[in-house]
Design a protein around this motif. Sequence first.
Motif, PDB file in Angstrom:
ATOM      1  N   TYR A 129       1.010  -1.091  -0.133  1.00  0.00           N
ATOM      2  CA  TYR A 129      -0.059   0.086   0.020  1.00  0.00           C
ATOM      3  C   TYR A 129       0.868   1.312   0.165  1.00  0.00           C
ATOM      4  O   TYR A 129       0.777   2.101  -0.839  1.00  0.00           O
ATOM      5  CB  TYR A 129      -0.744   0.082   1.391  1.00  0.00           C
ATOM      6  CG  TYR A 129      -1.747   1.004   1.305  1.00  0.00           C
ATOM      7  CD1 TYR A 129      -2.899   1.453   0.412  1.00  0.00           C
ATOM      8  CD2 TYR A 129      -1.411   2.266   2.129  1.00  0.00           C
ATOM      9  CE1 TYR A 129      -3.778   2.641   0.616  1.00  0.00           C
ATOM     10  CE2 TYR A 129      -2.259   3.240   2.485  1.00  0.00           C
ATOM     11  CZ  TYR A 129      -3.207   3.551   1.676  1.00  0.00           C
ATOM     12  OH  TYR A 129      -3.994   4.686   1.838  1.00  0.00           O
TER      13      TYR A 129
ATOM     14  N   LYS B  80       2.450   1.739  -3.440  1.00  0.00           N
ATOM     15  CA  LYS B  80       1.323   2.096  -4.436  1.00  0.00           C
ATOM     16  C   LYS B  80       1.315   3.765  -4.144  1.00  0.00           C
ATOM     17  O   LYS B  80       1.556   4.481  -5.237  1.00  0.00           O
ATOM     18  CB  LYS B  80       0.158   1.490  -4.127  1.00  0.00           C
ATOM     19  CG  LYS B  80       0.355   0.266  -4.678  1.00  0.00           C
ATOM     20  CD  LYS B  80      -1.145  -0.457  -4.892  1.00  0.00           C
ATOM     21  CE  LYS B  80      -1.142  -1.623  -5.232  1.00  0.00           C
ATOM     22  NZ  LYS B  80      -2.565  -2.558  -5.250  1.00  0.00           N
ATOM     23  N   ILE B  81       1.207   4.291  -2.954  1.00  0.00           N
ATOM     24  CA  ILE B  81       0.961   5.826  -2.522  1.00  0.00           C
ATOM     25  C   ILE B  81       2.402   6.424  -3.101  1.00  0.00           C
ATOM     26  O   ILE B  81       2.238   7.399  -3.542  1.00  0.00           O
ATOM     27  CB  ILE B  81       0.615   5.911  -1.130  1.00  0.00           C
ATOM     28  CG1 ILE B  81      -0.554   5.478  -0.748  1.00  0.00           C
ATOM     29  CG2 ILE B  81       0.825   7.496  -0.735  1.00  0.00           C
ATOM     30  CD1 ILE B  81      -0.868   5.240   0.929  1.00  0.00           C
TER      31      ILE B  81
ATOM     32  N   THR C 278       4.641   5.655  -5.148  1.00  0.00           N
ATOM     33  CA  THR C 278       4.673   5.691  -6.832  1.00  0.00           C
ATOM     34  C   THR C 278       3.751   6.653  -7.252  1.00  0.00           C
ATOM     35  O   THR C 278       4.042   7.471  -8.398  1.00  0.00           O
ATOM     36  CB  THR C 278       4.270   4.294  -7.355  1.00  0.00           C
ATOM     37  OG1 THR C 278       5.058   3.302  -6.860  1.00  0.00           O
ATOM     38  CG2 THR C 278       4.628   4.140  -8.776  1.00  0.00           C
ATOM     39  N   ARG C 279       2.441   6.659  -6.793  1.00  0.00           N
ATOM     40  CA  ARG C 279       1.578   7.713  -7.228  1.00  0.00           C
ATOM     41  C   ARG C 279       2.054   9.049  -6.959  1.00  0.00           C
ATOM     42  O   ARG C 279       2.187  10.265  -8.064  1.00  0.00           O
ATOM     43  CB  ARG C 279       0.252   7.544  -6.718  1.00  0.00           C
ATOM     44  CG  ARG C 279      -0.427   6.460  -7.121  1.00  0.00           C
ATOM     45  CD  ARG C 279      -1.851   6.432  -6.482  1.00  0.00           C
ATOM     46  NE  ARG C 279      -2.531   5.093  -6.816  1.00  0.00           N
ATOM     47  CZ  ARG C 279      -3.390   4.392  -5.910  1.00  0.00           C
ATOM     48  NH1 ARG C 279      -3.913   5.088  -4.799  1.00  0.00           N
ATOM     49  NH2 ARG C 279      -3.794   3.255  -6.173  1.00  0.00           N
ATOM     50  N   PHE C 280       2.706   9.308  -5.782  1.00  0.00           N
ATOM     51  CA  PHE C 280       3.372  10.843  -5.425  1.00  0.00           C
ATOM     52  C   PHE C 280       4.218  11.113  -6.363  1.00  0.00           C
ATOM     53  O   PHE C 280       4.434  12.063  -7.099  1.00  0.00           O
ATOM     54  CB  PHE C 280       3.721  10.795  -4.191  1.00  0.00           C
ATOM     55  CG  PHE C 280       4.548  11.856  -3.780  1.00  0.00           C
ATOM     56  CD1 PHE C 280       3.938  13.017  -3.433  1.00  0.00           C
ATOM     57  CD2 PHE C 280       6.004  11.868  -3.493  1.00  0.00           C
ATOM     58  CE1 PHE C 280       4.705  14.368  -2.964  1.00  0.00           C
ATOM     59  CE2 PHE C 280       6.740  12.980  -3.288  1.00  0.00           C
ATOM     60  CZ  PHE C 280       6.150  14.140  -3.074  1.00  0.00           C
TER      61      PHE C 280
ATOM     62  N   LYS D  50       4.942   9.881  -9.501  1.00  0.00           N
ATOM     63  CA  LYS D  50       4.369  10.235 -10.799  1.00  0.00           C
ATOM     64  C   LYS D  50       3.963  11.748 -10.893  1.00  0.00           C
ATOM     65  O   LYS D  50       4.000  12.274 -11.882  1.00  0.00           O
ATOM     66  CB  LYS D  50       3.378   9.186 -11.309  1.00  0.00           C
ATOM     67  CG  LYS D  50       3.833   7.837 -11.525  1.00  0.00           C
ATOM     68  CD  LYS D  50       2.740   6.807 -12.123  1.00  0.00           C
ATOM     69  CE  LYS D  50       3.321   5.402 -12.495  1.00  0.00           C
ATOM     70  NZ  LYS D  50       2.251   4.824 -12.703  1.00  0.00           N
ATOM     71  N   SER D  51       3.113  12.063  -9.827  1.00  0.00           N
ATOM     72  CA  SER D  51       2.369  13.505  -9.941  1.00  0.00           C
ATOM     73  C   SER D  51       3.699  14.338  -9.895  1.00  0.00           C
ATOM     74  O   SER D  51       3.675  15.582 -10.490  1.00  0.00           O
ATOM     75  CB  SER D  51       1.538  13.664  -8.857  1.00  0.00           C
ATOM     76  OG  SER D  51       2.218  13.524  -7.569  1.00  0.00           O
ATOM     77  N   GLU D  52       4.449  14.331  -9.084  1.00  0.00           N
ATOM     78  CA  GLU D  52       5.768  15.058  -8.885  1.00  0.00           C
ATOM     79  C   GLU D  52       6.512  15.083 -10.182  1.00  0.00           C
ATOM     80  O   GLU D  52       6.991  16.225 -10.705  1.00  0.00           O
ATOM     81  CB  GLU D  52       6.767  14.792  -7.983  1.00  0.00           C
ATOM     82  CG  GLU D  52       6.198  14.843  -6.638  1.00  0.00           C
ATOM     83  CD  GLU D  52       5.865  16.494  -6.202  1.00  0.00           C
ATOM     84  OE1 GLU D  52       6.836  17.135  -6.366  1.00  0.00           O
ATOM     85  OE2 GLU D  52       4.763  16.660  -5.825  1.00  0.00           O
TER      86      GLU D  52
ATOM     87  N   GLU E 173       5.265  14.842 -13.411  1.00  0.00           N
ATOM     88  CA  GLU E 173       4.333  15.743 -14.273  1.00  0.00           C
ATOM     89  C   GLU E 173       4.560  16.882 -13.977  1.00  0.00           C
ATOM     90  O   GLU E 173       4.532  17.799 -14.951  1.00  0.00           O
ATOM     91  CB  GLU E 173       2.729  15.066 -13.973  1.00  0.00           C
ATOM     92  CG  GLU E 173       2.668  13.794 -14.669  1.00  0.00           C
ATOM     93  CD  GLU E 173       2.785  13.661 -16.092  1.00  0.00           C
ATOM     94  OE1 GLU E 173       2.422  14.504 -17.046  1.00  0.00           O
ATOM     95  OE2 GLU E 173       3.583  12.669 -16.562  1.00  0.00           O
TER      96      GLU E 173
END
Length: 72
Positions: free
Chosen positions: A48, A51-52, A54-56, A58-60, A62
């Motif tokens: 978990y 995953k969090i 990794t999402r963070f 990716k957003s950074e 971008e």
Amino acid sequence: MFEPLRREKDKKIKEQGIEDLNIIALKSSKSHLEDSSEEESEDEEMTYLFKIFTRFMKSEMEKSKHELKKKR
């Protein structure tokens, strides 16, 4: 290969008056079933968190891409 390191360790042990540093610590457990359930919950938590994270990331990434485009 490790003999010089071993000699240094033995020398330090003798200087400090410590006879034996080869102590093994074992994890105690109440039962095998409890350990496996704890390990599974730890694995789920790690999954978990990964995953969090990794999402963070990716957003950074971008955000940084958009900022570079704006600067150009």
